[in-house]
Design a protein around this motif. Structure first.
Motif, PDB file in Angstrom:
ATOM      1  N   SER A  29       0.824  -1.222   0.000  1.00 34.74           N
ATOM      2  CA  SER A  29       0.000   0.000   0.000  1.00 34.74           C
ATOM      3  C   SER A  29       0.848   1.257   0.000  1.00 34.74           C
ATOM      4  O   SER A  29       0.369   2.335  -0.368  1.00 34.74           O
ATOM      5  CB  SER A  29      -0.917  -0.001   1.222  1.00 34.74           C
ATOM      6  OG  SER A  29      -0.176   0.161   2.421  1.00 34.74           O
ATOM      7  N   TRP A  47      -1.307   6.499  -2.485  1.00 35.95           N
ATOM      8  CA  TRP A  47      -2.405   5.544  -2.670  1.00 35.95           C
ATOM      9  C   TRP A  47      -3.307   5.511  -1.440  1.00 35.95           C
ATOM     10  O   TRP A  47      -4.500   5.256  -1.567  1.00 35.95           O
ATOM     11  CB  TRP A  47      -1.846   4.164  -2.971  1.00 35.95           C
ATOM     12  CG  TRP A  47      -1.035   4.134  -4.228  1.00 35.95           C
ATOM     13  CD1 TRP A  47       0.318   3.962  -4.342  1.00 35.95           C
ATOM     14  CD2 TRP A  47      -1.523   4.332  -5.555  1.00 35.95           C
ATOM     15  NE1 TRP A  47       0.699   4.028  -5.652  1.00 35.95           N
ATOM     16  CE2 TRP A  47      -0.416   4.251  -6.421  1.00 35.95           C
ATOM     17  CE3 TRP A  47      -2.791   4.571  -6.091  1.00 35.95           C
ATOM     18  CZ2 TRP A  47      -0.536   4.399  -7.792  1.00 35.95           C
ATOM     19  CZ3 TRP A  47      -2.915   4.714  -7.471  1.00 35.95           C
ATOM     20  CH2 TRP A  47      -1.793   4.632  -8.304  1.00 35.95           C
ATOM     21  N   LYS A  50      -5.462   8.415  -1.979  1.00 38.38           N
ATOM     22  CA  LYS A  50      -6.397   8.212  -3.088  1.00 38.38           C
ATOM     23  C   LYS A  50      -7.637   7.438  -2.653  1.00 38.38           C
ATOM     24  O   LYS A  50      -8.721   7.604  -3.223  1.00 38.38           O
ATOM     25  CB  LYS A  50      -5.711   7.469  -4.237  1.00 38.38           C
ATOM     26  CG  LYS A  50      -6.612   7.333  -5.466  1.00 38.38           C
ATOM     27  CD  LYS A  50      -5.956   6.562  -6.595  1.00 38.38           C
ATOM     28  CE  LYS A  50      -6.924   6.409  -7.762  1.00 38.38           C
ATOM     29  NZ  LYS A  50      -6.344   5.623  -8.877  1.00 38.38           N
ATOM     30  N   ASP A 228      -4.131  -0.966  -9.266  1.00 34.11           N
ATOM     31  CA  ASP A 228      -3.205  -0.091  -8.560  1.00 34.11           C
ATOM     32  C   ASP A 228      -3.210  -0.419  -7.070  1.00 34.11           C
ATOM     33  O   ASP A 228      -4.077  -1.163  -6.592  1.00 34.11           O
ATOM     34  CB  ASP A 228      -3.538   1.389  -8.814  1.00 34.11           C
ATOM     35  CG  ASP A 228      -4.928   1.759  -8.317  1.00 34.11           C
ATOM     36  OD1 ASP A 228      -5.323   1.289  -7.234  1.00 34.11           O
ATOM     37  OD2 ASP A 228      -5.616   2.533  -9.000  1.00 34.11           O
ATOM     38  N   SER A 230      -4.220   1.060  -4.507  1.00 35.17           N
ATOM     39  CA  SER A 230      -5.224   1.689  -3.647  1.00 35.17           C
ATOM     40  C   SER A 230      -6.038   0.653  -2.873  1.00 35.17           C
ATOM     41  O   SER A 230      -6.428   0.891  -1.720  1.00 35.17           O
ATOM     42  CB  SER A 230      -6.162   2.585  -4.470  1.00 35.17           C
ATOM     43  OG  SER A 230      -6.775   1.848  -5.505  1.00 35.17           O
TER      44      SER A 230
END
Length: 259
Positions: A29, A47, A50, A228, A230
């Motif tokens: 992460s 992230w 985000k 990704d 996130s």
């Protein structure tokens, strides 16, 4: 000496097996790369930030919170009187009732979700939110009954009888004497039920629909299109939230006494 070294090695291996994935997710992460990877490609908190910008995560988090809180409260409203009856009275079908109440734990969640979808949602057009609420309440109910029953068993019945002999009604004795003395068990049951409901996947998978998703299901859907870090960041945040809740419960309630 050899057995001690072997025991320590086995314990260490078990701890790595249990805790290792958590550290991997936390490290992933914090990756600065564009894709989910371990070891991380540099370190960054972007992230994590985000996660709070993705609208679907915010709405599904609110849905999961609502189901976890109100589903657990409903389970406690049903389970506390059941626990009282099982602990205080010798019911003719007491063990059968305990087995039935424990059924949602024994039966796989995927079976419960499919059954609700097939026999409630499809033929009768049940609202998905209502179906999710019913499912989460049913799944949490066994924990409510078992934890509150453990607390009720540890409460001496003569305290309640003394209140009745002093002129208090049976309901009044329950509300004024029993409930205050088992509040620790009720709070422990609430926390256990909340964590269980919030992280529920199999049942929620069958009862989710357009605009109605719990957070774990939304995370699965997000991974289908985006890879990704996130989701790893959100997983780490949820893990820390669960650990924090259980730690506080153990610190102030003695959580391990009830589970």
């Amino acid at each position: 000496m050899t057995s001690r070294i072997l025991s320590t090695a086995i314990l260490g291996a078990v701890m790595i097996f249990l805790i290792g994935p958590f550290f991997i997710i936390v490290a992933a992460s914090l990756s600065a790369g564009e894709t989910l990877a371990f070891p991380p490609q540099g370190l960054s908190f972007r992230w994590v930030l985000k996660v709070f910008e993705i609208e679907s995560f915010r709405s599904s988090f609110a849905m999961s919170m609502m189901l976890a809180v109100f589903g657990t409260l409903a389970a406690l409203l049903i389970g506390t009187p059941v626990s009282y009856a099982l602990a205080r009275y010798k019911l003719p079908l007491g063990e059968t009732i305990r087995t039935i109440v424990s059924a949602p734990i024994i039966v796989p969640g995927i079976v419960v979700g499919l059954a609700l979808l097939r026999y409630l949602v499809i033929p009768f057009g049940f609202n998905l939110t209502l179906a999710l609420f019913m499912a989460h309440t049913a799944l949490v109910l066994p924990y409510a009954v078992r934890v509150v029953s453990a607390s009720m068993t540890n409460l001496r019945s003569d305290i309640e009888e003394a209140a009745v002999l002093l002129g208090c009604s049976r309901l009044g004795a329950f509300l004024r004497v029993v409930l205050p003395n088992i509040r620790g068990g009720i709070l422990a049951a609430f926390i256990l039920g909340f964590v269980t409901s919030f992280n529920q996947v199999p049942v929620s998978l069958f009862l989710s629909g357009p605009g109605i998703r719990t957070l774990p299901i939304d995370m699965l859907a997000y991974l289908e299109t985006t890879y990704d870090p996130s989701v790893a960041a959100l997983s780490a945040l949820l893990a820390f939230m669960s650990i924090g809740i259980v730690f506080l419960a153990e610190r102030f309630l003695g959580f391990s006494r009830y589970v």
